[in-house]
Scaffold this motif. Structure first.
Motif, PDB file in Angstrom:
ATOM      1  N   TYR A  16       9.433   0.906  36.983  1.00 47.19           N
ATOM      2  CA  TYR A  16       8.896   1.786  35.930  1.00 47.19           C
ATOM      3  C   TYR A  16       8.978   3.238  36.357  1.00 47.19           C
ATOM      4  N   LEU A  17       8.543   3.461  37.568  1.00 43.00           N
ATOM      5  CA  LEU A  17       8.553   4.843  38.092  1.00 43.00           C
ATOM      6  C   LEU A  17       9.988   5.351  38.248  1.00 43.00           C
ATOM      7  N   ALA A  18      10.863   4.417  38.680  1.00 40.87           N
ATOM      8  CA  ALA A  18      12.281   4.806  38.834  1.00 40.87           C
ATOM      9  C   ALA A  18      12.880   5.192  37.503  1.00 40.87           C
ATOM     10  N   SER A  19      12.574   4.401  36.439  1.00 42.47           N
ATOM     11  CA  SER A  19      13.135   4.698  35.106  1.00 42.47           C
ATOM     12  C   SER A  19      12.535   5.967  34.538  1.00 42.47           C
ATOM     13  N   LYS A  20      11.223   6.116  34.734  1.00 40.09           N
ATOM     14  CA  LYS A  20      10.527   7.220  34.079  1.00 40.09           C
ATOM     15  C   LYS A  20      10.709   8.547  34.803  1.00 40.09           C
ATOM     16  N   TYR A  21      10.599   8.514  36.138  1.00 42.82           N
ATOM     17  CA  TYR A  21      10.630   9.774  36.909  1.00 42.82           C
ATOM     18  C   TYR A  21      11.852   9.894  37.786  1.00 42.82           C
ATOM     19  N   ASP A  33      20.910  13.085  22.864  1.00 42.86           N
ATOM     20  CA  ASP A  33      20.151  14.158  22.217  1.00 42.86           C
ATOM     21  C   ASP A  33      18.775  14.390  22.855  1.00 42.86           C
ATOM     22  N   ASN A  34      18.106  13.361  23.349  1.00 44.79           N
ATOM     23  CA  ASN A  34      16.744  13.490  23.887  1.00 44.79           C
ATOM     24  C   ASN A  34      16.593  12.592  25.119  1.00 44.79           C
ATOM     25  N   PRO A  35      17.129  13.055  26.268  1.00 49.53           N
ATOM     26  CA  PRO A  35      17.163  12.199  27.464  1.00 49.53           C
ATOM     27  C   PRO A  35      15.763  11.821  27.959  1.00 49.53           C
ATOM     28  N   GLU A  36      14.793  12.745  27.784  1.00 53.88           N
ATOM     29  CA  GLU A  36      13.434  12.466  28.297  1.00 53.88           C
ATOM     30  C   GLU A  36      12.814  11.309  27.539  1.00 53.88           C
ATOM     31  N   ARG A  37      12.918  11.374  26.243  1.00 52.90           N
ATOM     32  CA  ARG A  37      12.348  10.301  25.412  1.00 52.90           C
ATOM     33  C   ARG A  37      13.083   8.976  25.686  1.00 52.90           C
ATOM     34  N   TYR A  38      14.397   9.102  25.892  1.00 51.29           N
ATOM     35  CA  TYR A  38      15.196   7.903  26.168  1.00 51.29           C
ATOM     36  C   TYR A  38      14.694   7.222  27.446  1.00 51.29           C
TER      37      TYR A  38
END
Lengths: 593, 273
Positions: free
Chosen positions: A511-516, A468-473
Motif C-alpha cells: 500500500y505504501l509502495a503504491s501510494k508513496y 492526466d492525474n497521476p496522484e489520483r491514479y
C-alpha cells in the motif's frame, strides 16, 4: 398335435395382408389404342386411400381417372373372410412410338405411403386401317350408383322404354369447330343407376370430355309425343377433322332397373350424327392459320410513350369457343422501330375448346422517334356466320424518347422481368429456418464484442487517468492493493493463523509502495524515515512501528496469548489504513479549496 | 419387420398355450409355418416390386407427396420449400396457392429472388394485374433495397456495424490527445448510426414477419363486398394479394393493392401466416 395344426390353420386370420397391385391392360400398345393403368389396393380390413395423383408417363398423355371400391365378407366353414378393395383406373393416350416405363408412384393408404412398381410399355404404330376404333372396356366404372351384384341378371327384352340418345348441340358445323354432343338417358322406368362401360370411337374427329356429371339428375321431357324422364350422362366436345357425315362416339353401358327385383339392361347410344361442312376455299385471308370458332378479340397496350431501353407489352385476348389447340400465335408484321419477342401464352380453357387465351407480346423500341405499332393480324373462320373474319391491331402511335438515367435503371429492372416461371430449387436437404437473431452463436458474438469494448474502454480510462492525474491514479491503485492484501490478512486473523502478520505486513508495504512510491528494497527504518519526510502524522507512524514490533514478537508468542494480540493488531492495522485514507481525503479537500 | 415380430410373438403365445414340452414339436411347428406362409410372404413381395420392398416383405412408409411437402414446409419454414410448393401449385394452375407460397417464402426471406421473380410473373399475368399500382422509380429502388436486406442480412449487418463501432470507440479512446479527434468521432458516429439503423430495421422486419397481414384470394373468382353492406364492389380473382384490415365475423375487411377497401368471406382468402 391336432390342436397345433388347428391353430396353424387359423394363423392367416391374424395376418394383415395389404396388397397393392399395379397392372396395365397391354404391355405393347398401338398408337390408336389407349393405355389403361389399373391400381388395386386390397386388405382384410377397411382401408382409407388418398386419391393418388396420376403418374406422368413419357410418350403418353393422361386422359382421365376413375375409381371404384368394393367389399365382401364371406363365411367359409368356420372362417370369416373379408376383403376390402379400392381400384383406380388411369386412362392414357399414346403420343409417339417407342418404349417407356411407367414410373413408380406413391399412394397413401391408412396414413402411410407406399410405392408401386414400375412397368415397361412399348408403343407401336397403329395398323394400316382401323374401320372403327373401340376404346377398351373400363369395367367397374360406376359413376351413377352402387353395384348390387346379388340382384343381378340381364334381360334383353324389357317391357319399359329406356335408351341413350346422343344429341349434338348443332347438327351442322364447319370443319374444325368443336361440336358439343350430349348423351342423355331417356326412360319411363325406375332406373337405379347407369354404368358406363365403353366409348366406341369412329374416325374423323378429336374429342375431349366437356362435362361429366356424377349424379343422375332427371328432367321431364317429351319425345315423339311421349313423356320421358331424362338425365345427362356425359357431354363430349368433338372437333371434326374431315368433312361429311360424322358419327359421334357411341356410349355403351347398362342401366339398373327396378322391376321385380333389380335388373340390368344393356344400352348403346343412338344418334349423334353431325354434318361437317368444309371451310370455304374462297376469300381465305392470308393471315388465316386454321382457327375456327366463335371468337371475341380484344387487346391492350401497356403504354404509348416510353424511353429507349423500356418495353411495351401488347396483350391479345381471344375469348369464346373454338379449336384453340389447332392454331398458333399470330405474329406481328415486321415493322420499323420495334423488336418483338415471341409471345407468352396463358390459357384459361374448359376442355381445351372454350374460355380465354391470352397472348403477351413484348415490344422493344430500337430508336427514338414516333412510330406506328407494327401490324398484328389474326384471321379465323366464324362458325355462326359461316365467313372468315379478321382482327387487325389498331394503328397506335408510339412515342419513343431518348434514354435517360431513369430509363437506364428501368431497363435494368425490366430485363429482370421474367418471361417464364423459374424452376424449383432442388437441394439435398432443406434445413429448418431459424433466423440468426434466434441463434446462440449470434448473441455470443454480440456479447463478446460488447465485453471486449468494455474491457478496452476500461483500460483506456485507466490509462487516461494515469496520464492526466497521476496522484489520483496512485491513490486508487493503493486502495486496490490494500483491498487485495487486507482480505487474506483478515481471514488469517479470524482463523488465529500466524500468516496474519506476514500478510498484513505485505499489505501495508504494498500500500505504501503504491501510494508513496516507497521502494520495497528499503529497510523498515528507512521506510518510516521516508514516510516522516512526506509529512505523515507522528501518531500514524507510531502505530505502524507498534504493529511492526508486534509482528516480530508474535512469531515467538504462545498460542493462548496470540489470540488476544491478533484481534488487537487487526484493529490496529485497520486503524492505520483508515488513517492513511483520511489523510488522502484531507489532502484532496485542501487541494479542492 | 413388425410382421415378423408379430409372428414370433404369436408363436410364443401358441407355445405357452399348448405348453409344448419338447423341442422336436416346436421345430415341426416352425417348419410347417414356413411352408404354409412362405407363399403369402413372397406373393406380398411380388405385388410391391420396388427396390424398397423386394425381399423384405414389409411395407415401409415412403416420403413426399404434395400434402406431406406442405406439412414439412410449414414445420421447417424453409423458404426454398415454400418456393418449390409455389412453383408446383403454379404448374397445376392454382395461382392463389402459388402466390400464397411465394409470399410465405418472401415472408421468411425477403431477398429470395426466385420467389419474388415468380410472384411478379404471376401478378403480371393475373386478371387483377391492373389493381397493382405502378410505383415511382425511387420508391421501387427503396423497396428493392429493403427487400434485399432480409432479416438475416440485417442481423449480420448489425453485428458488423457493432464491431466497427467498437473499433471506432477504441480508436477514439487511444487516439493521441494532442491531435484533432474529429475523424474518430465522425467514424464512431457513422458506425453507431448505421448499427442502430440496422437493428431498428431488423426489429421492424421481425415484427412484420411475425404479424404479416397479407393474404391471398384462392378461388378462381369471387365478389368483393362493400364493408358496410352486401353490395358487390367488384370481382376479384385467384392470386390477388390483399391486406387484412379487420376481422369481422365470417368476413375479413381487406385492402386491395389499389387501396380499395372491401369485404371478403374468410373461406376465400388464406393468410400468409
Amino acid at each position: 398335435m391336432k390342436r397345433v395344426l388347428f391353430l396353424i390353420l387359423l394363423f392367416p386370420l391374424v395376418l394383415s395382408a395389404l396388397k397393392v397391385d399395379l397392372s396395365v391392360n397391354k404391355n405393347t400398345i398401338s398408337l390408336n389404342e389407349q393405355l389403361e393403368l389399373i391400381l388395386k389396393i386390397s386388405d382384410d380390413n377397411r382401408i382409407k386411400v388418398q386419391e393418388p395423383t396420376p403418374p406422368s408417363i413419357p410418350l403418353f398423355s393422361f386422359r382421365n381417372m376413375t375409381s371404384s371400391s368394393s367389399s365382401s365378407v364371406v363365411l367359409e366353414g368356420t372362417k370369416l373372410i373379408s376383403e376390402f378393395s379400392e381400384t383406380y383406373r388411369f386412362i392414357y393416350f399414346p403420343l409417339k412410338t417407342g418404349t417407356t416405363t411407367i414410373p413408380s408412384f406413391q399412394i397413401k393408404v391408412n396414413g402411410k405411403y407406399y410405392a408401386t412398381r414400375s412397368i415397361s410399355v412399348e408403343v407401336v404404330k397403329a395398323a394400316q386401317k382401323a374401320p372403327s376404333q373401340s376404346s377398351p372396356p373400363v369395367p367397374g366404372i360406376q359413376p351413377f350408383g352402387f353395384e348390387d351384384s346379388f340382384f343381378g341378371g340381364d334381360r334383353e327384352k324389357w317391357a319399359g322404354d329406356t335408351f341413350v340418345l346422343a344429341l349434338p348441340q348443332v347438327q351442322k358445323v364447319y370443319r374444325g369447330f368443336p361440336a358439343i354432343v350430349s348423351y342423355y338417358l331417356y326412360t319411363d322406368e325406375m332406373v337405379g343407376s347407369f354404368n358406363l362401360e365403353n366409348e366406341i370411337d369412329a374416325d374423323g374427329y378429336g374429342k375431349s370430355t366437356y362435362e361429366q356429371p356424377t349424379l343422375l339428375q332427371y328432367e321431364e321431357v317429351s319425345l315423339k309425343g311421349k313423356q320421358y324422364k331424362r338425365a345427362l350422362i356425359k357431354r363430349l366436345a368433338i372437333i371434326p377433322n374431315r368433312e361429311g357425315r360424322l358419327q359421334a362416339p357411341i356410349l355403351e353401358g347398362y342401366a339398373r332397373l327396378y322391376g321385380f327385383g333389380l335388373l340390368n339392361k344393356n344400352l348403346q347410344s343412338e344418334g349423334g350424327i353431325i354434318d361437317v361442312l368444309p371451310l370455304p376455299a374462297t376469300n381465305v385471308p392470308p393471315a388465316f392459320g386454321g382457327a375456327v370458332g366463335n371468337f371475341k378479340i380484344s387487346h391492350s397496350l401497356s403504354r404509348k410513350e416510353l424511353s429507349l431501353g423500356e418495353t411495351i407489352t401488347f396483350t391479345l385476348k381471344i375469348e369464346g369457343r373454338g379449336n384453340f389447340n389447332q392454331f398458333s400465335a399470330p405474329q406481328f408484321a415486321s415493322g420499323k422501330g420495334f423488336q418483338v419477342s415471341s409471345p407468352m401464352v396463358v390459357d384459361n380453357l374448359n376442355a381445351g375448346i372454350e374460355g380465354t387465351r391470352t397472348y403477351y407480346y413484348t415490344l422493344i423500341p430500337q430508336d427514338k422517334g414516333v412510330y406506328e405499332l407494327p401490324e398484328l393480324n389474326f384471321a379465323w373462320f366464324d362458325n355462326d356466320s359461316g365467313s372468315y373474319k379478321i382482327y387487325r391491331s389498331p394503328k397506335e402511335q408510339i412515342k419513343v424518347s431518348s434514354a435517360n438515367v431513369l430509363s437506364y435503371f428501368s431497363r435494368l429492372r425490366q430485363s429482370r422481368n421474367p418471361k417464364a416461371m423459374l424452376p424449383q430449387i432442388k437441394k439435398e436437404s432443406y434445413p429448418a429456418y431459424v433466423p440468426y437473431v434466434k441463434q446462440l452463436w449470434y448473441w455470443i458474438l454480440a456479447f463478446l464484442i460488447i465485453v471486449a469494448t468494455l474491457v478496452v474502454s476500461f483500460v483506456a480510462v485507466d490509462r487516461k487517468m494515469k496520464r492526466d492525474n497521476p496522484e489520483r491514479y496512485a491513490s486508487l491503485k493503493a486502495e486496490k492493493v490494500l483491498l487485495h492484501y487486507l482480505k487474506p490478512a483478515t481471514a488469517a486473523a479470524k482463523n488465529l493463523s500466524l500468516d496474519f502478520y506476514p500478510l498484513a505486513e505485505k499489505a501495508l508495504f504494498q500500500y505504501l509502495a503504491s501510494k508513496y512510491k516507497l521502494s520495497n528494497h528499503l529497510s523498515t527504518r528507512e521506510k518510516l524515515q521516508a514516510l516522516s519526510e512526506k509529512n505523515i502524522p507522528d501518531q500514524l507512524l507510531e502505530e505502524i512501528q507498534i504493529f511492526l514490533s508486534h509482528s516480530q514478537a508474535a512469531r515467538f508468542m504462545p498460542e493462548t496469548e496470540r489470540a488476544v494480540n491478533l484481534e488487537e493488531d487487526l484493529a490496529r492495522i485497520r486503524k492505520i489504513f483508515t488513517g492513511f485514507s483520511r489523510l488522502s481525503k484531507n489532502r484532496k479537500n485542501r487541494m479542492g479549496k | 419387420m413388425n410382421k415378423c415380430r408379430e409372428r414370433t410373438l404369436l408363436l410364443n403365445n401358441q407355445k405357452r398355450f399348448l405348453n409344448l414340452g419338447s423341442y422336436s414339436e416346436l421345430r415341426l411347428l416352425l417348419v410347417l409355418v414356413i411352408i404354409l406362409f412362405c407363399q403369402i410372404l413372397f406373393a406380398q413381395a411380388d405385388s410391391l416390386q420396388t427396390k424398397k420392398f423386394t425381399g423384405s416383405g414389409e411395407l415401409t412408409p415412403l416420403p413426399d407427396t404434395l400434402d406431406k411437402a406442405m406439412r414439412i414446409a410449414e414445420q421447417k419454414k424453409n423458404p426454398d420449400l415454400f418456393y418449390n410448393l409455389g412453383v408446383e401449385f403454379f404448374s397445376r394452375g392454382e395461382i392463389g396457392m402459388a402466390n400464397l407460397y411465394f409470399l410465405k417464402a418472401l415472408n421468411i426471406n425477403s431477398a429470395h429472388s426466385p420467389a419474388r421473380t415468380n410472384l411478379e410473373l404471376s401478378i403480371h399475368y393475373s386478371p387483377d394485374a391492373d389493381l397493382y399500382p405502378e410505383q415511382l422509380f425511387l420508391v421501387q429502388v427503396l423497396f428493392k433495397v429493403l427487400n434485399y436486406l432480409s432479416v438475416n442480412r440485417l442481423a449480420i449487418l448489425g453485428l458488423v456495424f457493432l464491431f466497427l463501432s467498437a473499433l471506432a470507440l477504441c480508436w477514439l479512446l487511444f487516439y493521441n490527445p494532442e491531435k484533432e479527434r474529429a475523424l474518430p468521432i465522425l467514424t464512431l458516429t457513422f458506425c453507431l448510426v448505421l448499427c442502430v439503423s440496422a437493428y431498428v430495421t431488423l426489429g421492424i422486419k421481425l415484427h412484420h414477419q411475425q404479424h404479416n397481414r397479407s393474404a391471398v384470394v384462392i378461388p378462381r373468382e369471387t365478389e368483393l363486398l362493400s364493408p358496410a353492406n352486401n353490395n358487390v364492389i367488384q370481382k376479384v380473382h385467384s392470386g390477388l394479394i390483399v391486406k387484412i384490415v379487420q376481422d369481422n365475423g365470417n368476413y375479413y375487411v381487406v385492402r386491395l393493392p389499389d387501396n380499395q377497401i372491401g369485404r371478403l368471406p374468410k373461406e376465400v382468402v388464406r393468410k400468409v401466416i
